[in-house]
Design a protein around this motif. Structure first.
Motif, PDB file in Angstrom:
ATOM      1  N   SER A  62       0.832  -1.320   0.121  1.00 29.78           N
ATOM      2  CA  SER A  62       0.127   0.012  -0.086  1.00 29.78           C
ATOM      3  C   SER A  62       0.884   0.999   0.060  1.00 29.78           C
ATOM      4  O   SER A  62       1.788   1.542   1.093  1.00 29.78           O
ATOM      5  CB  SER A  62      -0.943   0.105   1.365  1.00 29.78           C
ATOM      6  N   TYR A  63       0.776   2.026  -0.797  1.00 30.30           N
ATOM      7  CA  TYR A  63       1.903   3.176  -1.283  1.00 30.30           C
ATOM      8  C   TYR A  63       0.631   4.378  -1.014  1.00 30.30           C
ATOM      9  O   TYR A  63      -0.238   4.510  -1.988  1.00 30.30           O
ATOM     10  CB  TYR A  63       2.530   3.334  -2.632  1.00 30.30           C
ATOM     11  N   PRO A  65      -0.257   8.562  -1.488  1.00 37.81           N
ATOM     12  CA  PRO A  65       0.106   9.227  -2.591  1.00 37.81           C
ATOM     13  C   PRO A  65       1.785   9.797  -2.397  1.00 37.81           C
ATOM     14  O   PRO A  65       1.871  10.358  -1.265  1.00 37.81           O
ATOM     15  CB  PRO A  65      -0.922  10.678  -2.651  1.00 37.81           C
ATOM     16  N   HIS A  68       7.131   5.786  -3.272  1.00 41.39           N
ATOM     17  CA  HIS A  68       7.599   4.961  -4.410  1.00 41.39           C
ATOM     18  C   HIS A  68       8.785   3.791  -4.087  1.00 41.39           C
ATOM     19  O   HIS A  68       9.066   4.026  -2.790  1.00 41.39           O
ATOM     20  CB  HIS A  68       7.995   6.041  -5.488  1.00 41.39           C
ATOM     21  N   GLY A  86      -6.329   2.029  -6.644  1.00 44.09           N
ATOM     22  CA  GLY A  86      -5.630   3.207  -6.682  1.00 44.09           C
ATOM     23  C   GLY A  86      -5.003   3.410  -8.127  1.00 44.09           C
ATOM     24  O   GLY A  86      -5.381   2.479  -9.020  1.00 44.09           O
ATOM     25  N   GLY A  88      -1.217   4.439 -10.304  1.00 42.41           N
ATOM     26  CA  GLY A  88       0.225   4.958 -10.282  1.00 42.41           C
ATOM     27  C   GLY A  88       1.124   5.022 -11.661  1.00 42.41           C
ATOM     28  O   GLY A  88       0.468   4.424 -12.799  1.00 42.41           O
ATOM     29  N   ARG A 100      -3.869   1.067 -13.081  1.00 41.10           N
ATOM     30  CA  ARG A 100      -4.712   1.172 -12.041  1.00 41.10           C
ATOM     31  C   ARG A 100      -5.555  -0.230 -11.699  1.00 41.10           C
ATOM     32  O   ARG A 100      -5.080  -1.198 -12.270  1.00 41.10           O
ATOM     33  CB  ARG A 100      -5.802   2.279 -12.663  1.00 41.10           C
ATOM     34  N   CYS A 117       3.147   6.081  -6.644  1.00 38.31           N
ATOM     35  CA  CYS A 117       1.689   6.427  -6.397  1.00 38.31           C
ATOM     36  C   CYS A 117       1.434   7.625  -6.879  1.00 38.31           C
ATOM     37  O   CYS A 117       1.973   8.543  -6.078  1.00 38.31           O
ATOM     38  CB  CYS A 117       1.308   6.036  -4.854  1.00 38.31           C
ATOM     39  N   LEU A 123      -2.238   3.602  -3.390  1.00 37.61           N
ATOM     40  CA  LEU A 123      -1.938   2.480  -4.437  1.00 37.61           C
ATOM     41  C   LEU A 123      -2.000   1.177  -3.671  1.00 37.61           C
ATOM     42  O   LEU A 123      -0.779   0.937  -3.011  1.00 37.61           O
ATOM     43  CB  LEU A 123      -1.045   3.018  -5.341  1.00 37.61           C
TER      44      LEU A 123
END
Length: 140
Positions: A62-63, A65, A68, A86, A88, A100, A117, A123
């Motif tokens: 889980s990234y 916003p 990276h 999400g 990215g 996505r 992201c 993401l």
């Protein structure tokens, strides 16, 4: 009611014992691995350390916003990125791809890649890697 949660590596001997393992994601802590930045977090679900798996490393990431993973490649590992939610930018050998939900990308060994992201929501994606380490598997 109290639910007892096993330690993260509680099933590491399962492969030797030929036991199936069931995990609940809530049992596992989020970790930010080296080379991951700005809340690029992962949970190691099925790995040699957590379940005794010999051929797979399966994680959920889980990234947030702006998060990276830095540019890198693998010598022998193959990876699959399966985006759950999400969006990215996935950069593969310099080519930028918008990914996505429901996009699945196969990354063979030697392909330089990084993941960012770039959306406004987290993401979330699965990462399936084989073999679990970036070394030639030993013969059985």
């Amino acid at each position: 009611m109290t639910i007892v949660v096993p330690e993260p590596n509680a099933f590491a001997e399962a492969e030797k014992e030929k036991k199936a393992v069931t995990r609940n994601l809530a049992e596992l802590f989020w970790t930010q691995y080296p080379g991951h930045y700005n809340q690029a977090l992962s949970k190691a679900i099925v790995t040699p350390e957590t379940t005794g798996s010999r051929f797979f490393d399966h994680r959920i990431s889980s990234y947030e916003p702006g998060a990276h993973v830095e540019s890198h490649s693998h010598k022998v590992q193959e990876q699959i990125y399966h985006v759950l939610s999400g969006e990215g930018i996935l950069i593969l050998d310099g080519e930028r791809r918008l990914v996505r939900a429901n996009d699945v990308t196969y990354i063979p060994p030697g392909v330089v890649h990084e993941f960012h992201c770039t959306g406004t929501d987290p993401l979330v994606f699965l990462v399936i890697t084989s073999p679990p380490t970036d070394e030639e598997p030993a013969p059985r």
